[in-house]
Design a protein around this motif. Structure first.
Motif, PDB file in Angstrom:
ATOM      1  N   SER A 277      -6.375   9.232 -19.180  1.00 21.81           N
ATOM      2  CA  SER A 277      -6.637   8.967 -17.757  1.00 21.81           C
ATOM      3  C   SER A 277      -5.519   9.455 -16.844  1.00 21.81           C
ATOM      4  CB  SER A 277      -6.871   7.474 -17.527  1.00 21.81           C
ATOM      5  OG  SER A 277      -5.720   6.719 -17.829  1.00 21.81           O
ATOM      6  N   GLU A 278      -4.501  10.071 -17.409  1.00 20.78           N
ATOM      7  CA  GLU A 278      -3.446  10.760 -16.657  1.00 20.78           C
ATOM      8  C   GLU A 278      -2.746   9.868 -15.627  1.00 20.78           C
ATOM      9  OE1 GLU A 278      -4.330  14.891 -15.574  1.00 20.78           O
ATOM     10  OE2 GLU A 278      -6.241  14.668 -16.612  1.00 20.78           O
ATOM     11  N   GLY A 279      -2.537   8.615 -15.976  1.00 18.82           N
ATOM     12  CA  GLY A 279      -1.797   7.724 -15.100  1.00 18.82           C
ATOM     13  C   GLY A 279      -2.508   7.331 -13.829  1.00 18.82           C
ATOM     14  N   THR A 280      -3.831   7.476 -13.800  1.00 19.40           N
ATOM     15  CA  THR A 280      -4.594   7.122 -12.594  1.00 19.40           C
ATOM     16  C   THR A 280      -5.154   5.704 -12.653  1.00 19.40           C
ATOM     17  OG1 THR A 280      -6.670   7.999 -13.501  1.00 19.40           O
ATOM     18  CG2 THR A 280      -5.294   9.530 -12.231  1.00 19.40           C
TER      19      THR A 280
ATOM     20  N   GLY B  87       5.728   8.598  -1.458  1.00 17.35           N
ATOM     21  CA  GLY B  87       5.791   7.258  -2.026  1.00 17.35           C
ATOM     22  C   GLY B  87       6.794   7.109  -3.148  1.00 17.35           C
ATOM     23  N   ILE B  88       6.421   6.317  -4.159  1.00 21.66           N
ATOM     24  CA  ILE B  88       7.308   5.941  -5.261  1.00 21.66           C
ATOM     25  C   ILE B  88       7.003   6.778  -6.499  1.00 21.66           C
ATOM     26  CG2 ILE B  88       7.958   4.063  -6.831  1.00 21.66           C
ATOM     27  CD1 ILE B  88       7.027   2.116  -4.594  1.00 21.66           C
ATOM     28  N   MET B  89       8.062   7.307  -7.123  1.00 24.03           N
ATOM     29  CA  MET B  89       7.921   7.908  -8.448  1.00 24.03           C
ATOM     30  C   MET B  89       8.637   7.009  -9.448  1.00 24.03           C
ATOM     31  SD  MET B  89       8.981  11.670  -9.931  1.00 24.03           S
ATOM     32  CE  MET B  89       7.502  12.469  -9.270  1.00 24.03           C
ATOM     33  N   ILE B  90       7.915   6.586 -10.481  1.00 26.33           N
ATOM     34  CA  ILE B  90       8.491   5.811 -11.579  1.00 26.33           C
ATOM     35  C   ILE B  90       8.711   6.760 -12.750  1.00 26.33           C
ATOM     36  CG2 ILE B  90       8.069   3.987 -13.267  1.00 26.33           C
ATOM     37  CD1 ILE B  90       6.409   2.523 -11.177  1.00 26.33           C
ATOM     38  N   GLU B  91       9.965   6.919 -13.171  1.00 27.67           N
ATOM     39  CA  GLU B  91      10.269   7.764 -14.323  1.00 27.67           C
ATOM     40  C   GLU B  91      10.521   6.878 -15.548  1.00 27.67           C
ATOM     41  OE1 GLU B  91      13.240  11.427 -14.945  1.00 27.67           O
ATOM     42  OE2 GLU B  91      14.107   9.447 -15.307  1.00 27.67           O
ATOM     43  N   THR B  92       9.853   7.212 -16.650  1.00 18.74           N
ATOM     44  CA  THR B  92       9.920   6.373 -17.861  1.00 18.74           C
ATOM     45  C   THR B  92      10.853   6.924 -18.932  1.00 18.74           C
ATOM     46  OG1 THR B  92       8.007   7.502 -18.835  1.00 18.74           O
ATOM     47  CG2 THR B  92       7.564   5.534 -17.487  1.00 18.74           C
ATOM     48  N   ALA B  93      11.621   7.971 -18.626  1.00 19.44           N
ATOM     49  CA  ALA B  93      12.443   8.634 -19.650  1.00 19.44           C
ATOM     50  C   ALA B  93      13.436   7.690 -20.320  1.00 19.44           C
ATOM     51  CB  ALA B  93      13.179   9.823 -19.037  1.00 19.44           C
ATOM     52  N   LEU B  94      13.875   6.651 -19.615  1.00 22.23           N
ATOM     53  CA  LEU B  94      14.827   5.701 -20.204  1.00 22.23           C
ATOM     54  C   LEU B  94      14.138   4.643 -21.061  1.00 22.23           C
ATOM     55  CD1 LEU B  94      17.243   5.131 -17.173  1.00 22.23           C
ATOM     56  CD2 LEU B  94      17.540   6.669 -19.122  1.00 22.23           C
TER      57      LEU B  94
ATOM     58  N   ILE C 246      -3.754   3.351  -5.135  1.00 17.84           N
ATOM     59  CA  ILE C 246      -2.340   3.686  -4.961  1.00 17.84           C
ATOM     60  C   ILE C 246      -1.735   4.415  -6.157  1.00 17.84           C
ATOM     61  CG2 ILE C 246      -1.923   1.753  -3.379  1.00 17.84           C
ATOM     62  CD1 ILE C 246      -0.533   0.303  -5.756  1.00 17.84           C
ATOM     63  N   LEU C 247      -2.406   4.369  -7.311  1.00 19.83           N
ATOM     64  CA  LEU C 247      -1.794   4.911  -8.537  1.00 19.83           C
ATOM     65  C   LEU C 247      -2.212   6.364  -8.769  1.00 19.83           C
ATOM     66  CD1 LEU C 247       0.126   4.165 -10.755  1.00 19.83           C
ATOM     67  CD2 LEU C 247      -1.772   3.194 -12.046  1.00 19.83           C
ATOM     68  N   ASN C 248      -1.239   7.244  -8.685  1.00 21.85           N
ATOM     69  CA  ASN C 248      -1.448   8.693  -8.875  1.00 21.85           C
ATOM     70  C   ASN C 248      -2.631   9.216  -8.064  1.00 21.85           C
ATOM     71  OD1 ASN C 248      -0.598  11.129  -9.874  1.00 21.85           O
ATOM     72  ND2 ASN C 248      -1.417  10.842 -11.927  1.00 21.85           N
ATOM     73  N   PRO C 249      -2.618   8.992  -6.756  1.00 22.38           N
ATOM     74  CA  PRO C 249      -3.759   9.421  -5.922  1.00 22.38           C
ATOM     75  C   PRO C 249      -3.893  10.935  -5.856  1.00 22.38           C
ATOM     76  CG  PRO C 249      -1.921   8.696  -4.550  1.00 22.38           C
ATOM     77  CD  PRO C 249      -1.564   8.345  -5.969  1.00 22.38           C
ATOM     78  N   GLY C 250      -5.139  11.384  -5.703  1.00 19.09           N
ATOM     79  CA  GLY C 250      -5.416  12.801  -5.560  1.00 19.09           C
ATOM     80  C   GLY C 250      -5.606  13.540  -6.857  1.00 19.09           C
ATOM     81  N   LYS C 251      -5.671  12.815  -7.964  1.00 20.46           N
ATOM     82  CA  LYS C 251      -5.777  13.477  -9.267  1.00 20.46           C
ATOM     83  C   LYS C 251      -7.147  13.224  -9.906  1.00 20.46           C
ATOM     84  CE  LYS C 251      -1.449  14.300  -8.561  1.00 20.46           C
ATOM     85  NZ  LYS C 251      -0.370  13.572  -9.241  1.00 20.46           N
ATOM     86  N   ILE C 252      -7.540  14.089 -10.787  1.00 21.65           N
ATOM     87  CA  ILE C 252      -8.766  14.075 -11.594  1.00 21.65           C
ATOM     88  C   ILE C 252     -10.019  14.063 -10.720  1.00 21.65           C
ATOM     89  CG2 ILE C 252     -10.040  13.035 -13.494  1.00 21.65           C
ATOM     90  CD1 ILE C 252      -7.552  11.895 -14.607  1.00 21.65           C
ATOM     91  N   CYS C 253     -10.482  12.896 -10.335  1.00 25.00           N
ATOM     92  CA  CYS C 253     -11.774  12.814  -9.630  1.00 25.00           C
ATOM     93  C   CYS C 253     -11.634  12.329  -8.193  1.00 25.00           C
ATOM     94  CB  CYS C 253     -12.731  11.891 -10.391  1.00 25.00           C
ATOM     95  SG  CYS C 253     -12.161  10.185 -10.465  1.00 25.00           S
TER      96      CYS C 253
ATOM     97  N   THR D 234       0.830  -1.216   0.000  1.00 26.53           N
ATOM     98  CA  THR D 234       0.000   0.000   0.000  1.00 26.53           C
ATOM     99  C   THR D 234       0.863   1.264   0.000  1.00 26.53           C
ATOM    100  OG1 THR D 234      -1.483  -1.277   1.434  1.00 26.53           O
ATOM    101  CG2 THR D 234      -2.142   0.968   0.930  1.00 26.53           C
ATOM    102  N   ILE D 235       1.766   1.335  -0.960  1.00 30.66           N
ATOM    103  CA  ILE D 235       2.611   2.515  -1.148  1.00 30.66           C
ATOM    104  C   ILE D 235       2.136   3.247  -2.400  1.00 30.66           C
ATOM    105  CG2 ILE D 235       4.962   3.335  -1.560  1.00 30.66           C
ATOM    106  CD1 ILE D 235       5.962   0.750  -0.239  1.00 30.66           C
ATOM    107  N   PRO D 236       1.873   4.537  -2.328  1.00 26.14           N
ATOM    108  CA  PRO D 236       1.400   5.274  -3.509  1.00 26.14           C
ATOM    109  C   PRO D 236       2.485   5.394  -4.574  1.00 26.14           C
ATOM    110  CG  PRO D 236       1.857   6.789  -1.710  1.00 26.14           C
ATOM    111  CD  PRO D 236       1.992   5.416  -1.143  1.00 26.14           C
ATOM    112  N   VAL D 237       2.047   5.422  -5.831  1.00 27.87           N
ATOM    113  CA  VAL D 237       2.972   5.477  -6.973  1.00 27.87           C
ATOM    114  C   VAL D 237       2.495   6.543  -7.954  1.00 27.87           C
ATOM    115  CG1 VAL D 237       3.997   4.196  -8.899  1.00 27.87           C
ATOM    116  CG2 VAL D 237       3.447   2.997  -6.757  1.00 27.87           C
ATOM    117  N   VAL D 238       3.422   7.328  -8.477  1.00 23.76           N
ATOM    118  CA  VAL D 238       3.109   8.263  -9.559  1.00 23.76           C
ATOM    119  C   VAL D 238       4.121   8.043 -10.677  1.00 23.76           C
ATOM    120  CG1 VAL D 238       4.526  10.136  -8.600  1.00 23.76           C
ATOM    121  CG2 VAL D 238       2.660  10.686 -10.157  1.00 23.76           C
TER     122      VAL D 238
END
Length: 465
Positions: free
Chosen positions: A202-205, A90-97, A457-464, A68-72
């Motif tokens: 869906s902005e990663g939610t 929580g965790i930030m996953i960066e996809t630039a690579l 857990i995925l991108n909490p607090g966004k959109i709705c 139960t760790i949030p991820v963006v």
């Protein structure tokens, strides 16, 4: 929803998933990861993982789900609404690579890519192969994953449509780590609910995009633009519905004011072809035949002169193309550089109400004594309106922006418009989305979110949510 903090034992597990060179925690995380392009919303992740594969994303999400760790998820950080900010740590996953071309399928006219590929890199790659990827948002350093997450549009949407129209298939990782393939290379699909299209925008939610199959077109052989000055913005915007109704379909129909052009001139240190008029329409035409394109723009040019255009400048030389399109691409940064602070209203209204809405922004600017420059896609009603802080202190300006946004989004709703045309909702526009839609629509969005992500857990607090 209560979330767990990232503990020392979590750090060891997560570091092992990507290796020490692609894992960062605490003070080792650059402060740039706390915000997006505008920087108005800030929150640091506890750990940052720079991923390279679908399998790595899946392993991380399985662990986050179990604990139960949030991820963006973050691409290149060019968003404007806080969509990729780690509000809950929580965790930030960066996809630039994750920036590889996986496959160019010339028979099916598709390109399969990872989400971290930059739009400008993709456009350059396919053009060299004789193909064309039409979506053309102003921010060329945005990632394809970010474009998919917000259903980005851009200048060519008038003729070609938006990102959703060019996504054939997606590989996604669900919040519990499951890998799912949505859509494919098929052109038509009536096989149940379109989960692919639900994910786009869906902005990663809902899930994390790790591969995309994109539709390509043959590269147009010829392209030319017209820069058309008008005495007033009313005259400039007033001709747009007539252009759209004509037998000719421009690739792009942009509007800009003299003030915005001057900001870009100062920012770039480069002269624009013409700055004598108050307002301008910029049109682009493309096609496989030079004669066909010339016939199209000639018809439109003659009509515009009859409708009050002061001139029609042909943007066909390399020098003029460089001058005009570099200025257009720099508008956002130029306005930002002209102000102490800035916020943005990415509103979309019916095309026949663009003139009314722009006039309303002038009324609002006078009412609140705030500089509110604008530019946008006149051809599809998507307007980019900027609230600038000049003399006010931060607190006074922030209070004004709340009132200005309330007025602008209220007017958009009254005109049959919506809160965002292409930049998304993220966190910054969440309240305005709730005001624009009814309780039933917001509740349905929440239920969709819960169906994909019951632990939230995925991108909490966004959109709705």
């Amino acid at each position: 929803m209560p979330y767990n903090k990232v503990m020392e034992e979590d750090i060891e597990k997560l570091r092992g998933m990507v290796g020490k060179d692609r894992f960062f925690s605490g003070e080792d995380i650059n402060r740039d990861y706390a915000h997006d392009e505008l920087g108005g919303i800030e929150s640091m992740p506890e750990v940052l993982l720079r991923v390279k594969s679908t399998e790595e994303v899946s392993e991380i999400m399985k662990y986050a789900h179990e604990h139960t760790i949030p991820v963006v998820v973050r691409g290149s950080g060019t968003g404007l609404v806080g969509g990729a900010v780690a509000l809950k740590g929580g965790i930030m996953i960066e996809t630039a690579l994750m920036n590889r071309v996986i496959e160019l399928d010339e028979d099916n006219l598709t390109l399969t890519v990872q989400p971290g590929m930059l739009l400008m890199e993709l456009a350059d790659y396919v053009q060299k192969q004789g193909f064309f990827y039409p979506p053309d948002p102003g921010e060329k350093s945005a990632t394809i994953g970010g474009n998919i997450s917000t259903n980005a549009g851009g200048m060519r949407a008038v003729k070609y449509g938006v990102t959703r129209d060019y996504v054939r298939g997606l590989t996604v990782v669900l919040p519990d780590g499951k890998i799912m393939h949505l859509g494919g290379k098929v052109v038509k699909n009536s096989s149940g609910y379109s989960l692919k299209d639900l994910v786009i925008g869906s902005e990663g939610t809902l899930c994390i995009v790790t591969e995309a199959i994109l539709k390509l077109l043959p590269l147009p052989s010829y392209s030319v633009s017209l820069l058309v000055p008008f005495r007033t913005m009313e005259e400039a915007i007033g001709v747009v519905p007539k252009i759209i109704r004509s037998s000719v379909t421009p690739t792009a129909v942009e509007y800009m004011t003299r003030d915005t052009i001057l900001y870009a001139e100062e920012y770039l240190g480069k002269k624009f072809p013409d700055t004598k008029s108050s307002a301008y329409i910029l049109l682009t035409f493309d096609g496989m035949s030079r004669q066909h394109v010339e016939d199209e723009y000639t018809v439109v040019a003659e009509d515009l002169l009859k409708e009050g255009a002061q001139d029609v400048f042909l943007v066909d030389t390399d020098e003029r193309k460089d001058s005009v399109w570099k200025a257009r691409g720099a508008f956002l940064e130029a306005i930002k550089a002209s102000a102490k602070e800035m916020d943005e209203c990415d509103v979309v209204v019916p095309r026949d109400r663009v003139d009314d809405f722009i006039n309303y922004t002038h009324e609002v600017a006078e009412k609140y004594k705030m500089r509110i420059p604008s530019f946008g896609h006149a051809g599809d009603g998507n307007l980019h309106i900027y609230l600038c802080r000049d003399e006010d202190d931060h607190a006074a300006w922030r209070k004004k922006t709340e009132d200005v946004f309330k007025d602008l989004y209220g007017k958009a709703k009254e005109m049959g418009g919506l809160v965002s045309g292409e930049h998304g909702i993220g966190f910054a526009k969440k309240g305005y989305l709730h005001e624009m839609y009814g309780d039933a629509e917001i509740e349905l969005m929440k239920r969709i979110k819960e169906a994909f992500d019951p632990e939230m857990i995925l991108n909490p607090g966004k959109i709705c949510c």
